[in-house]
Write an enzyme that holds these catalytic residues in place. Structure first.
Site, PDB file in Angstrom:
ATOM      1  N   LEU A   1     -15.767   5.728  -3.248  1.00  0.00           N
ATOM      2  CA  LEU A   1     -14.370   5.308  -3.156  1.00  0.00           C
ATOM      3  C   LEU A   1     -14.001   4.205  -4.151  1.00  0.00           C
ATOM      4  O   LEU A   1     -14.730   3.252  -4.356  1.00  0.00           O
ATOM      5  CB  LEU A   1     -14.082   4.798  -1.743  1.00  0.00           C
ATOM      6  CG  LEU A   1     -12.616   4.479  -1.447  1.00  0.00           C
ATOM      7  CD1 LEU A   1     -11.766   5.739  -1.522  1.00  0.00           C
ATOM      8  CD2 LEU A   1     -12.479   3.845  -0.073  1.00  0.00           C
TER       9      LEU A   1
ATOM     10  N   ARG B   1      -2.634  10.765   6.555  1.00  0.00           N
ATOM     11  CA  ARG B   1      -2.707   9.382   7.008  1.00  0.00           C
ATOM     12  C   ARG B   1      -2.303   8.431   5.889  1.00  0.00           C
ATOM     13  O   ARG B   1      -2.729   8.604   4.740  1.00  0.00           O
ATOM     14  CB  ARG B   1      -4.129   9.049   7.455  1.00  0.00           C
ATOM     15  CG  ARG B   1      -4.307   7.596   7.859  1.00  0.00           C
ATOM     16  CD  ARG B   1      -5.700   7.317   8.387  1.00  0.00           C
ATOM     17  NE  ARG B   1      -6.742   7.396   7.378  1.00  0.00           N
ATOM     18  CZ  ARG B   1      -7.023   6.424   6.503  1.00  0.00           C
ATOM     19  NH1 ARG B   1      -6.326   5.313   6.500  1.00  0.00           N
ATOM     20  NH2 ARG B   1      -8.000   6.578   5.633  1.00  0.00           N
TER      21      ARG B   1
ATOM     22  N   HIS C   1     -12.093  12.114   2.117  1.00  0.00           N
ATOM     23  CA  HIS C   1     -12.072  10.742   2.595  1.00  0.00           C
ATOM     24  C   HIS C   1     -11.883  10.620   4.097  1.00  0.00           C
ATOM     25  O   HIS C   1     -12.477   9.760   4.729  1.00  0.00           O
ATOM     26  CB  HIS C   1     -10.915  10.028   1.877  1.00  0.00           C
ATOM     27  CG  HIS C   1     -10.827   8.569   2.150  1.00  0.00           C
ATOM     28  ND1 HIS C   1     -11.886   7.717   1.923  1.00  0.00           N
ATOM     29  CD2 HIS C   1      -9.814   7.792   2.621  1.00  0.00           C
ATOM     30  CE1 HIS C   1     -11.518   6.479   2.228  1.00  0.00           C
ATOM     31  NE2 HIS C   1     -10.280   6.503   2.674  1.00  0.00           N
TER      32      HIS C   1
ATOM     33  N   ARG D   1      -1.054   9.425  -0.348  1.00  0.00           N
ATOM     34  CA  ARG D   1      -2.342   9.832  -0.912  1.00  0.00           C
ATOM     35  C   ARG D   1      -2.388  11.317  -1.247  1.00  0.00           C
ATOM     36  O   ARG D   1      -2.975  11.713  -2.249  1.00  0.00           O
ATOM     37  CB  ARG D   1      -3.465   9.493   0.080  1.00  0.00           C
ATOM     38  CG  ARG D   1      -3.734   8.017   0.137  1.00  0.00           C
ATOM     39  CD  ARG D   1      -4.816   7.672   1.129  1.00  0.00           C
ATOM     40  NE  ARG D   1      -5.157   6.261   1.009  1.00  0.00           N
ATOM     41  CZ  ARG D   1      -6.009   5.632   1.822  1.00  0.00           C
ATOM     42  NH1 ARG D   1      -6.604   6.289   2.789  1.00  0.00           N
ATOM     43  NH2 ARG D   1      -6.269   4.358   1.646  1.00  0.00           N
TER      44      ARG D   1
ATOM     45  N   HIS E   1      -8.907  11.485  -0.817  1.00  0.00           N
ATOM     46  CA  HIS E   1      -8.448  10.225  -1.405  1.00  0.00           C
ATOM     47  C   HIS E   1      -8.304  10.464  -2.904  1.00  0.00           C
ATOM     48  O   HIS E   1      -9.180  11.052  -3.522  1.00  0.00           O
ATOM     49  CB  HIS E   1      -9.467   9.118  -1.122  1.00  0.00           C
ATOM     50  CG  HIS E   1      -8.948   7.736  -1.384  1.00  0.00           C
ATOM     51  ND1 HIS E   1      -8.717   7.264  -2.645  1.00  0.00           N
ATOM     52  CD2 HIS E   1      -8.610   6.734  -0.540  1.00  0.00           C
ATOM     53  CE1 HIS E   1      -8.257   6.022  -2.560  1.00  0.00           C
ATOM     54  NE2 HIS E   1      -8.189   5.671  -1.297  1.00  0.00           N
TER      55      HIS E   1
ATOM     56  N   GLN F   1      -7.847  14.492   4.376  1.00  0.00           N
ATOM     57  CA  GLN F   1      -7.341  13.638   3.309  1.00  0.00           C
ATOM     58  C   GLN F   1      -8.352  13.553   2.172  1.00  0.00           C
ATOM     59  O   GLN F   1      -9.480  13.103   2.362  1.00  0.00           O
ATOM     60  CB  GLN F   1      -7.077  12.230   3.841  1.00  0.00           C
ATOM     61  CG  GLN F   1      -6.528  11.304   2.778  1.00  0.00           C
ATOM     62  CD  GLN F   1      -5.880  10.085   3.390  1.00  0.00           C
ATOM     63  OE1 GLN F   1      -6.548   9.124   3.736  1.00  0.00           O
ATOM     64  NE2 GLN F   1      -4.572  10.131   3.551  1.00  0.00           N
TER      65      GLN F   1
ATOM     66  N   GLU G   1      -7.566   1.995  -2.791  1.00  0.00           N
ATOM     67  CA  GLU G   1      -6.148   2.094  -3.108  1.00  0.00           C
ATOM     68  C   GLU G   1      -5.581   0.716  -3.471  1.00  0.00           C
ATOM     69  O   GLU G   1      -4.539   0.612  -4.129  1.00  0.00           O
ATOM     70  CB  GLU G   1      -5.402   2.669  -1.888  1.00  0.00           C
ATOM     71  CG  GLU G   1      -3.925   2.855  -2.103  1.00  0.00           C
ATOM     72  CD  GLU G   1      -3.293   3.761  -1.047  1.00  0.00           C
ATOM     73  OE1 GLU G   1      -4.003   4.605  -0.470  1.00  0.00           O
ATOM     74  OE2 GLU G   1      -2.089   3.624  -0.818  1.00  0.00           O
TER      75      GLU G   1
ATOM     76  N   PHE H   1       0.858  -1.181   0.000  1.00  0.00           N
ATOM     77  CA  PHE H   1       0.000   0.000   0.000  1.00  0.00           C
ATOM     78  C   PHE H   1       0.895   1.230   0.000  1.00  0.00           C
ATOM     79  O   PHE H   1       2.065   1.150   0.408  1.00  0.00           O
ATOM     80  CB  PHE H   1      -0.874   0.005   1.266  1.00  0.00           C
ATOM     81  CG  PHE H   1      -2.358   0.094   0.985  1.00  0.00           C
ATOM     82  CD1 PHE H   1      -2.972  -0.803   0.126  1.00  0.00           C
ATOM     83  CD2 PHE H   1      -3.141   1.063   1.599  1.00  0.00           C
ATOM     84  CE1 PHE H   1      -4.346  -0.740  -0.099  1.00  0.00           C
ATOM     85  CE2 PHE H   1      -4.511   1.137   1.379  1.00  0.00           C
ATOM     86  CZ  PHE H   1      -5.115   0.230   0.529  1.00  0.00           C
TER      87      PHE H   1
END
Lengths: 260, 580
Positions: free
Chosen positions: B250, B384, B349, B284, B236, B234, B253, B121
């Site tokens: 969404l 994050r 997000h 991100r 996304h 954040q 990821e 990730f």
């Protein structure tokens, strides 16, 4: 249908308005945008025309299972049902799930399901499981099909045993057959639930019409992969003479599971 | 006045997402009589939407992984503004929380060695995320839900809390109403944990569930608690952009984790220009800004996004590893992602900021009040990392539950003052029945205006002019939100009534964000200023803490909370980055 063919335009909706005392379909007209789903339309009507129209929804992404309704007579998630997938020349009917008591408009009282869940003993690892679990991907895939369930309760809504015969006291319903199957097929689970599955949960009452499977938005093969194997396990445990002998000698496959 | 039921507990947890349920389980295990109060049905919380996985340095795939590297990755991802102790506790404890979850019945994908599998990730040095397909959040929620109902915890579903109740300095309870009937209800409690998640619904384009309306931020602030890092939001990088009804939804990821590539309209793999080393798996904030810039400079897809492509991967592999993405695009956009690229763009997000808490216990500066999960701030700093929220929920949920139980176990039962209950009742009743009065504001219309003001002025890129304009607008909306009244006076399942309260929460949160964003004159993580595009040395060392009354916010730059024994790890990572 590809995105290039999405259509908007004027549509007519017939939405059930009422509560436990009764209700009726009320007609609304709306100019729709391409790609809209039924929940978009219901919320637009709520914002612009009927501010107290009651509807239960959370994620609007087909992941939470809150917005179940009967659309043109069929249980579906409102957030996953595109308007342009419904016949264009007819009004779109939106009604609450009929197997549950109405609260108001599209919102039903699904609390019975939560009471049923409390009666199912949770996962408890068998003594030999160890601290770090070792499980194969094949077992994981088998359980994962059941654990995809988003608890929309539409399978409960269409189940004849619950909807028509109202045998809520005798049968837990397809949702909880799926839950029981996920526990029963966990290779490290240490609880013997066969008596529960056969007696209180009433797996024998299912007559395999597969209505539940047809409406599952997660495409879980509820009847084939959950209910029938549970029926077979009950039959094996209770009625198979060979297994009975093996069980007396302590060598059947339920080793490691304990009655609760 | 009708009699209002009061229920008494040792610990009340507001919110039934991952952190709330984990807190309740911990409190109950510590011997506290515990209840969960939640706005929706159990099992429907926003946590179900988490897709990719939970980062834990178990080392099942990369044996060289360890908590120290996870800590360093988190600090780097947060641009060194994280509370060091929180980032440490998270990295150290999350492996135990993952193993514990399996013991409670959770099922994760496996390695060939039959251990929990771990996927790559963005921002994580090693393959670190335990996962089950792309529905890891659902697995977490269902497991905690079953654990909760078998732990002797009472759950008050579909119950909206409108205010916390204090006795002197201490929080001793809360007041609200039950949605199905509209009945009022109050709770007396020795300790209260806010686990109410974020506030994505202040934006139109968001991946957040409708419940994410910043309830805990406002409840805590109004009770005197401090907030931290509210400017860091954040976005996304990959939300759906078409059709309009699903804009913001969404796209996990994990699509990039499994090898998905980003292209612009000219067919260029544009991440080469922004982060050639990490490419699509950059953090991100970087990927989101890159997509935004490509679109803004005229290289966007037909629906105003970038192309995210997995057509070079084996179709069967895509369907197996990304089943809900395959379904989501097929059902909602009419796109077969094994044959055509997806169109994606940034979507609101996650809130890095939140209620300021003690790292070890979740205690706020208000006695009796705790916070955890996305409702609390500190762990994630300025940005994050993907995969760090599910672990955050479990690690700090458990700690807040224990913290609350320990305080509760030392106290005599508390009582709610009749005056406080009467005042809470009066306000809630007025919201419900005042819709016909002159000056009553329609909450649905206000919500739309708020989303527009925030999207226009406090989005992914910010500048002084836009922020000042947004603050002026939100201040007006804040005032009007006090006059929001349900358009219909029916008490049972009335969405407008609920929204009146949520609007007060959202306008307060919006002010916090916009004001902190104006003060922070630099660009860092989830806060990008067009008029201050670089890092600033002063702000590199400071978090913005906020407290106040009503719209009068006091903003206090406060040195980052460090920890001596972690200095070596942090400095080593900074050197490593400088060398690269």
């Amino acid at each position: 249908m590809s995105e290039h063919e999405m259509k908007g335009g004027p549509r007519t909706f017939q939405i059930w308005r009422g509560d436990e005392a009764g209700g009726e379909l009320v007609e609304y007209h709306l100019e729709t945008e391409p790609g809209m789903v039924v929940l978009d339309a219901v919320l637009e009507i709520q914002r612009e025309q009927e501010p107290d129209l009651a509807v239960r929804w959370n994620c609007k992404a087909a992941k939470c299972g809150s917005c179940s309704a009967e659309i043109n007579g069929k249980p579906r998630l409102m957030c996953k049902t595109r308007l342009d997938h419904l016949p264009a020349d007819e009004p779109i009917q939106v009604e609450p799930m009929r197997a549950f008591p109405p609260i108001r408009d599209l919102v039903t009282d699904v609390s019975w399901n939560y009471e049923v869940n409390k009666k199912i003993p949770p996962f408890s690892p068998r003594e030999t499981a160890g601290e770090i679990f070792e499980i194969g991907q094949a077992d994981t895939d088998r359980m994962s099909e059941f654990r995809k369930c988003i608890e929309c309760f539409m399978c409960q809504d269409v189940c004849h045993i619950l909807r028509d015969h109202r045998l809520q006291e005798k049968y837990y319903g397809p949702r909880f057959m799926v839950r029981l199957a996920s526990l029963e097929m966990h290779p490290l689970d240490g609880v013997d639930r066969i008596d529960l599955i056969a007696d209180q949960a009433g797996v024998g009452l299912c007559n395999i019409t597969k209505c539940c499977t047809e409406v599952c938005p997660e495409n879980i093969h509820i009847t084939d992969n959950a209910i029938i194997p549970l029926k077979e396990r009950v039959a094996d445990e209770r009625y198979d003479p060979l297994l009975k002998i093996l069980r007396r000698t302590g060598r059947n496959r339920r080793d490691g599971r304990k009655k609760v | 006045m009708a009699k209002i039921d009061t229920h008494s507990y040792d610990v009340i947890v507001i919110g039934s997402g991952g952190s709330g349920l984990r807190a309740a389980i911990a409190a109950a295990e510590a011997g506290a009589r515990t209840a969960v109060v939640c706005k929706s049905l159990l099992g429907k919380a926003h946590t179900v939407m988490a897709e990719g996985g939970m980062a834990a340095s178990l080392g099942n795939v990369a044996p060289e992984d360890n908590w120290g590297t996870h800590f360093q990755d988190t600090m780097f991802g947060g641009k060194y503004l994280s509370n060091w102790r929180m980032a440490e506790l998270h990295a150290r404890e999350v492996p135990d929380r993952a193993i514990e979850l399996e013991h409670w019945g959770a099922v994760f994908d496996r390695t060939p060695e039959r251990k929990m599998s771990q996927r790559a990730f963005g921002g994580h040095t090693y393959n670190r995320l335990v996962h089950i397909g792309d529905r890891t959040g659902l697995e977490l929620i269902r497991t905690l839900q079953d654990k909760t109902v078998h732990s002797g915890i009472d759950v008050f579903m579909e119950t909206t809390v409108t205010t916390l109740i204090k006795e002197g300095d201490r929080v001793v309870g809360c007041f609200g109403f039950r949605r199905p009937t509209g009945e009022f209800i109050s709770f007396a409690t020795k300790a209260l944990v806010l686990a109410t998640g974020g506030s994505g619904r202040i934006y139109k384009i968001t991946s957040n569930s409708q419940d994410c309306t910043g309830d805990g931020y406002h409840l805590a602030y109004a009770a005197g608690a401090e907030m931290v890092d509210m400017e860091f939001i954040q976005f996304h990088p990959t939300g759906m952009v078409y059709p309009p009804g699903v804009a913001g939804l969404l796209v996990t990821e994990a699509v990039r984790g499994e090898g998905g590539r980003l292209f612009n309209a000219k067919g260029e793999r544009f991440m080469e220009h922004y982060d050639p080393k990490r490419m699509e798996l950059s953090t991100r904030d970087v990927v989101a800004r890159s997509i935004y810039t490509e679109v803004k400079e005229g290289r966007g897809s037909p629906h105003g996004g970038a192309f995210l492509d997995v057509t070079h991967l084996d179709p069967e592999y895509v369907k197996m590893r990304l089943p809900s993405m395959y379904e989501q695009f097929k059902e909602l956009a009419g796109v077969d992602i094994t044959k055509e690229p997806m169109q994606v763009g940034p979507t609101c997000h996650y809130f890095m900021g939140g209620i300021k808490v003690d790292a070890d216990t979740g205690q706020t500066c208000v006695p009796g009040l705790f916070a955890t999960g996305e409702a609390s701030g500190g762990m994630n700093g300025a940005n994050r990392l993907g995969g760090n929220s599910l672990g955050d929920l479990l690690v700090f949920g458990r700690r807040a539950g224990i913290g609350a139980a320990e305080v509760a176990n030392g106290l005599e039962p508390v009582r709610l003052s009749e005056d406080a209950v009467a005042e809470a009742h009066r306000q809630a009743e007025e919201d419900l029945t005042g819709g016909h009065l002159d000056g009553a504001e329609n909450p649905f219309k206000l919500h739309k205006e708020l989303q527009k003001a925030m999207g226009d002025g406090v989005g992914i890129f910010r500048d002084r002019e836009g922020l000042e304009e947004a603050i002026a607008k939100v201040e007006v909306l804040y005032g009007r939100a006090q006059a929001a009244r349900a358009p219909s006076p029916r008490p049972d399942y009335n969405p407008g009534w609920q929204l009146c309260q949520e609007l007060r929460n959202m306008t307060t949160v919006s002010l916090m964000i916009a004001k902190a964003a104006l003060l922070r004159e630099e660009s860092r993580g989830g806060h990008s200023r067009l008029d201050f595009t670089a890092y600033d040395d002063y702000w590199a060392e400071h978090n913005i803490v906020q407290r106040g009354t009503g719209p009068d916010l006091e903003l206090i730059p406060t040195p980052v909370l460090k920890k001596d024994d972690l200095t070596e790890l942090v400095e080593a990572r900074k050197l490593q980055e400088a060398a690269a």
